[in-house]
Motif scaffolding. Structure first.
Motif, PDB file in Angstrom:
ATOM      1  N   ASN A 176      68.587 -13.448  84.059  1.00  0.00           N
ATOM      2  CA  ASN A 176      68.305 -12.017  84.246  1.00  0.00           C
ATOM      3  C   ASN A 176      67.187 -11.653  83.263  1.00  0.00           C
ATOM      4  O   ASN A 176      67.435 -11.471  82.081  1.00  0.00           O
ATOM      5  CB  ASN A 176      69.576 -11.211  83.986  1.00  0.00           C
TER       6      ASN A 176
ATOM      7  N   THR B 161      70.385  -5.356  91.375  1.00  0.00           N
ATOM      8  CA  THR B 161      70.448  -6.300  90.254  1.00  0.00           C
ATOM      9  C   THR B 161      71.712  -6.080  89.423  1.00  0.00           C
ATOM     10  O   THR B 161      72.388  -7.042  89.042  1.00  0.00           O
ATOM     11  CB  THR B 161      69.180  -6.162  89.384  1.00  0.00           C
TER      12      THR B 161
ATOM     13  N   TRP C  82      74.681  -7.423  91.311  1.00  0.00           N
ATOM     14  CA  TRP C  82      74.658  -8.900  91.249  1.00  0.00           C
ATOM     15  C   TRP C  82      75.203  -9.388  89.906  1.00  0.00           C
ATOM     16  O   TRP C  82      76.047 -10.292  89.839  1.00  0.00           O
ATOM     17  CB  TRP C  82      73.222  -9.377  91.472  1.00  0.00           C
TER      18      TRP C  82
ATOM     19  N   SER D  38      66.517 -13.263  88.570  1.00  0.00           N
ATOM     20  CA  SER D  38      66.305 -11.848  88.848  1.00  0.00           C
ATOM     21  C   SER D  38      65.455 -11.316  87.699  1.00  0.00           C
ATOM     22  O   SER D  38      65.494 -11.877  86.602  1.00  0.00           O
ATOM     23  CB  SER D  38      67.630 -11.070  88.840  1.00  0.00           C
TER      24      SER D  38
ATOM     25  N   ASN E  89      66.084  -8.534  93.820  1.00  0.00           N
ATOM     26  CA  ASN E  89      66.276  -8.310  92.386  1.00  0.00           C
ATOM     27  C   ASN E  89      65.027  -8.528  91.551  1.00  0.00           C
ATOM     28  O   ASN E  89      65.113  -8.881  90.371  1.00  0.00           O
ATOM     29  CB  ASN E  89      67.385  -9.238  91.860  1.00  0.00           C
ATOM     30  N   THR E  90      63.863  -8.360  92.164  1.00  0.00           N
ATOM     31  CA  THR E  90      62.640  -8.391  91.372  1.00  0.00           C
ATOM     32  C   THR E  90      61.735  -7.259  91.839  1.00  0.00           C
ATOM     33  O   THR E  90      61.869  -6.773  92.968  1.00  0.00           O
ATOM     34  CB  THR E  90      61.938  -9.774  91.422  1.00  0.00           C
TER      35      THR E  90
ATOM     36  N   VAL F  89      69.779 -11.093  98.175  1.00  0.00           N
ATOM     37  CA  VAL F  89      70.959 -11.008  97.304  1.00  0.00           C
ATOM     38  C   VAL F  89      72.232 -11.312  98.101  1.00  0.00           C
ATOM     39  O   VAL F  89      73.198 -11.848  97.560  1.00  0.00           O
ATOM     40  CB  VAL F  89      71.008  -9.643  96.575  1.00  0.00           C
TER      41      VAL F  89
END
Ligand SMILES: *[C@@H]1O[C@H](CO)[C@@H](O)[C@H](O)[C@H]1NC(C)=O
Ligand SMILES: *[C@@H]1O[C@H](CO)[C@@H](O)[C@H](O)[C@H]1NC(C)=O
Ligand SMILES: *[C@@H]1O[C@H](CO)[C@@H](O)[C@H](O)[C@H]1NC(C)=O
Ligand SMILES: *[C@@H]1O[C@H](CO)[C@@H](O)[C@H](O)[C@H]1NC(C)=O
Ligand SMILES: *[C@@H]1O[C@H](CO)[C@@H](O)[C@H](O)[C@H]1NC(C)=O
Length: 243
Positions: A52, A75, A78, A169, A197-198, A228
């Motif tokens: 992360n 994110t 997740w 991510s 997640n980016t 995801v």
């Protein structure tokens, strides 16, 4: 598209450009995952780690945009999902942070100095929406360049824990994500990036840069870009994580 421009100034954000913020809300179009969503057999094995990256104060600059809030929610959900696994796999967070208030890692001639000069101690903290779980064994690493493992024990930890697969991510797509995909790929890890997640903050042709990285550059290594939902399904299919 000028990649050199993209490489030089992602951390510099202006709030007036928030409306252009590019994250994964299928805008301008849905990113095509490298693995078809009809495949129901993706697994991360047992030796995987969740990375992360740079979920720090910078997140605040995009938090009020539609794309930004979708990125934060996806994110954060997740990260919570990973912590809820039994046992939880290794989660590693990175932050842009230095060995002291003089920021000795930033020299007058380091190109990264321009990028990181504005990162204050407060801004280098993990953004509150993202939970670091000490009990689960989460690790937070300081880094002083784009690559998540720059000047810290990332590679030692991955090797010692016999990790073979990493799931990424974080922000920015063109900064820590791209740099970390390349380096961990070269070190023989199987690398996955979660497209939801980016995020690529506004400015410097953000939409083109974001799409080119996730649909062109990373797939051509090749490394994998997944949604995801695919990542969650793969975790459910993976053996109990060894950590
Ligand atoms: C996963 O499934 C797809 C299609 O269902 C198949 O083509 C592929 O060979 C499978 N991969 C593995 C590793 O079993
Ligand atoms: C986003 O909204 C919150 C609450 O409305 C506000 O406190 C914050 O300053 C805003 N951030 C930016 C970067 O505009
Ligand atoms: C992730 O991206 C996919 C599109 O590929 C989309 O269908 C899905 O709703 C997104 N998930 C979240 C949580 O935003
Ligand atoms: C994500 O959004 C959903 C729907 O708005 C909400 O129920 C959920 O609590 C959010 N999750 C996180 C981790 O913010
Ligand atoms: C990490 O950065 C903080 C400043 O944010 C510093 O106080 C700490 O000593 C750093 N840790 C290491 C291991 O360099």
């Amino acid at each position: 598209m000028q990649l050199s421009t993209a490489f030089s100034s992602f951390l510099l954000l202006s709030s007036h450009a928030l409306s252009q913020s590019i994250g994964y809300n299928c805008n301008p179009h849905c990113i095509n995952p490298t693995i078809p969503t009809t495949n129901r057999n993706l697994t991360f094995g047992r030796h995987y780690a969740v990375l992360n990256l740079d979920l720090i104060g910078l997140v605040d600059s995009i938090a009020n945009s539609t794309a930004g809030s979708a990125f934060i929610n996806s994110t954060a959900s997740w990260i919570d999902f990973i912590h809820a696994q039994n046992p939880p796999p290794l989660s590693i967070f990175s932050r842009v942070a230095f060995s002291g208030s003089r920021k000795p890692e930033l020299g007058p001639k380091s190109p990264f100095t321009k990028v990181a000069a504005s990162v204050t101690l407060a801004e280098s903290q993990i953004y509150p929406a993202f939970k670091v779980d000490e009990q689960a064994g989460d690790v937070v690493l300081n880094k002083s360049r784009y690559y998540a493992g720059w000047g810290n024990p990332l590679e030692t930890i991955l090797r010692a824990q016999q990790i073979d697969t990493v799931i990424l991510s974080g922000l920015t797509t063109s900064g820590v994500i791209l740099n970390t995909v390349y380096t961990l790929y070269n070190l023989d890890y199987k690398v996955y990036v979660i497209a939801n997640n980016t995020i690529q903050p506004p400015g410097n042709n953000a939409p083109e840069v974001y799409n080119a990285i996730l649909e062109g550059i990373i797939p051509s290594l090749p490394a994998d870009v997944i949604t995801v939902e695919q990542a969650r399904d793969a975790v459910k299919r993976s053996g109990p994580a060894i950590y």
